[in-house]
Each structure stands twice: as C-alpha cells, then as structure tokens.
Design a protein around this motif. Structure first.
Motif, PDB file in Angstrom:
ATOM      1  N   LEU A 136       1.705 -13.573 -53.935  1.00 43.14           N
ATOM      2  CA  LEU A 136       1.257 -14.956 -53.409  1.00 43.14           C
ATOM      3  C   LEU A 136       1.576 -15.189 -51.884  1.00 43.14           C
ATOM      4  CD1 LEU A 136       1.598 -17.453 -56.406  1.00 43.14           C
ATOM      5  CD2 LEU A 136      -0.597 -15.899 -55.716  1.00 43.14           C
ATOM      6  N   GLY A 137       2.751 -14.699 -51.611  1.00 45.06           N
ATOM      7  CA  GLY A 137       3.276 -14.985 -50.179  1.00 45.06           C
ATOM      8  C   GLY A 137       3.872 -16.423 -50.214  1.00 45.06           C
ATOM      9  N   SER A 138       4.498 -16.847 -49.148  1.00 45.63           N
ATOM     10  CA  SER A 138       5.135 -18.058 -48.844  1.00 45.63           C
ATOM     11  C   SER A 138       4.061 -19.045 -48.474  1.00 45.63           C
ATOM     12  CB  SER A 138       6.148 -18.015 -47.850  1.00 45.63           C
ATOM     13  OG  SER A 138       5.636 -17.537 -46.738  1.00 45.63           O
ATOM     14  N   SER A 139       2.807 -18.759 -47.994  1.00 44.29           N
ATOM     15  CA  SER A 139       1.949 -19.623 -47.577  1.00 44.29           C
ATOM     16  C   SER A 139       0.651 -19.915 -48.713  1.00 44.29           C
ATOM     17  CB  SER A 139       1.077 -19.141 -46.047  1.00 44.29           C
ATOM     18  OG  SER A 139       0.621 -18.019 -46.310  1.00 44.29           O
ATOM     19  N   ASN A 140       0.538 -19.022 -49.402  1.00 42.60           N
ATOM     20  CA  ASN A 140      -0.329 -19.250 -50.655  1.00 42.60           C
ATOM     21  C   ASN A 140       0.260 -19.854 -51.908  1.00 42.60           C
ATOM     22  OD1 ASN A 140      -2.740 -19.039 -52.082  1.00 42.60           O
ATOM     23  ND2 ASN A 140      -2.728 -16.785 -52.296  1.00 42.60           N
TER      24      ASN A 140
END
Length: 174
Positions: free
Chosen positions: A43-47
């Motif tokens: 997901l990543g830190s922004s999603n």
C-alpha cells in the motif's frame, strides 16, 4: 438429509484439517504472522484506503483501546484482518462440526447447534492456551468469545438452511 450422512467422514476430515491449521497458526510468533510489512510494502505510506472512515473508529478490545491513533494505520487494519480470520476460521469449524454431527441429533435438533458450538468453543479455548505457550503471543478471552460467536453463527445459519430445505422438500412431496 441423506446427503449429509453420505459425506459425514469428509466433514470430519475438514474439521481435522482446520484444527491442524489452527494449531500451526497458534504455534507461530506474532513476528512470523504479522501482515504489517506486507501492507506497508503493497500500500505504501501514502496509500491508506478508508483512512478517513477508520480514523473515527476506536473501541476497547482485550482491555486495550484499538484505534489508528494508538496503533497506527497498518496495525489497526491488521487488527481487523486478524479478528476477521478468527471469526472466519471458527465459522468454518462450526459449520463442518455441525454437518459432521447433524445426524447424531435427529430427535434433539437444539443439540445439533449446541454440541458443535461448545466443541468449537472448547477448541478455541485450547487454541488460545496453546498460543500462550508460544513466545511473543498472549492468550485472549475476547478471542475465544469471538471464535465461539463465529461457530455459533455458522451452526445457526446451517440449521436454519437445512430446516428450510427440509420444509420445502416435505411441501413438494405433499
């Protein structure tokens, strides 16, 4: 229901398979089981899907307030995944225990719900005890209650469906 009797041994094999999965799972440490690195990587830190919806949720579970503020987004999402897995696997266990035992309680249908439910609850308690013997894991009465509820819902839904099918079958024969 002759079909249930015909497949009874398969239901027992599925119960054994579920128990083996549970035993293996409760033998693993939290670090071996955590899905947080997977969630962060994919997901990543922004999603952060549903962040705004989840951000307003907080509740007490196991004597601890569960929230994004306390646990962080990925740990909070993992909490729901883990508890969904608890409910789901015991739902399946309750379902297959009910199917496996269904023909033993022809005259006492209440027992066809009660006995599988109590068996699943006992297995949940044993599983939590076993989990307590594993490093980095703690047993939880709240998890036993959640597991028990999953098994009860499965037994009730299955018995209701079988009752409706039996009623329709009798109605069609008349």
């Amino acid at each position: 229901m002759n079909r249930i009797k015909k497949h009874e041994k398969w239901y027992w094999w599925i119960v054994v398979l579920i128990e083996l999965i549970l035993f293996y799972s409760s033998s693993m440490t939290y670090k071996q089981q955590t899905s947080v690195p997977f969630l962060e990587r994919h997901l990543g830190s922004s999603n952060k899907p549903f962040y705004h919806l989840l951000n307003g949720i907080n509740f007490n579970y196991g004597g601890k307030i569960q929230s994004i503020q306390n646990d962080g987004y990925f740990h909070f999402v993992e909490f729901f995944i883990r508890k969904g897995a608890h409910f789901g696997i015991y739902f399946l266990l309750g379902l297959f225990l009910t199917l496996a035992l269904y023909n033993y309680f022809n005259n006492f249908k209440i027992l066809s719900v009660f006995v599988p439910w109590m068996m699943a609850t006992g297995l949940a308690a044993f599983d939590e005890f076993h989990q307590g013997l594993t490093g980095g894991r703690t047993p939880s009465v709240d998890d036993v209650i959640l597991d028990s509820f999953g098994a009860l819902i499965a037994s009730l839904v299955l018995i209701l469906i079988l009752y409706i099918l039996s009623y329709r079958q009798k109605k069609d024969l008349s």
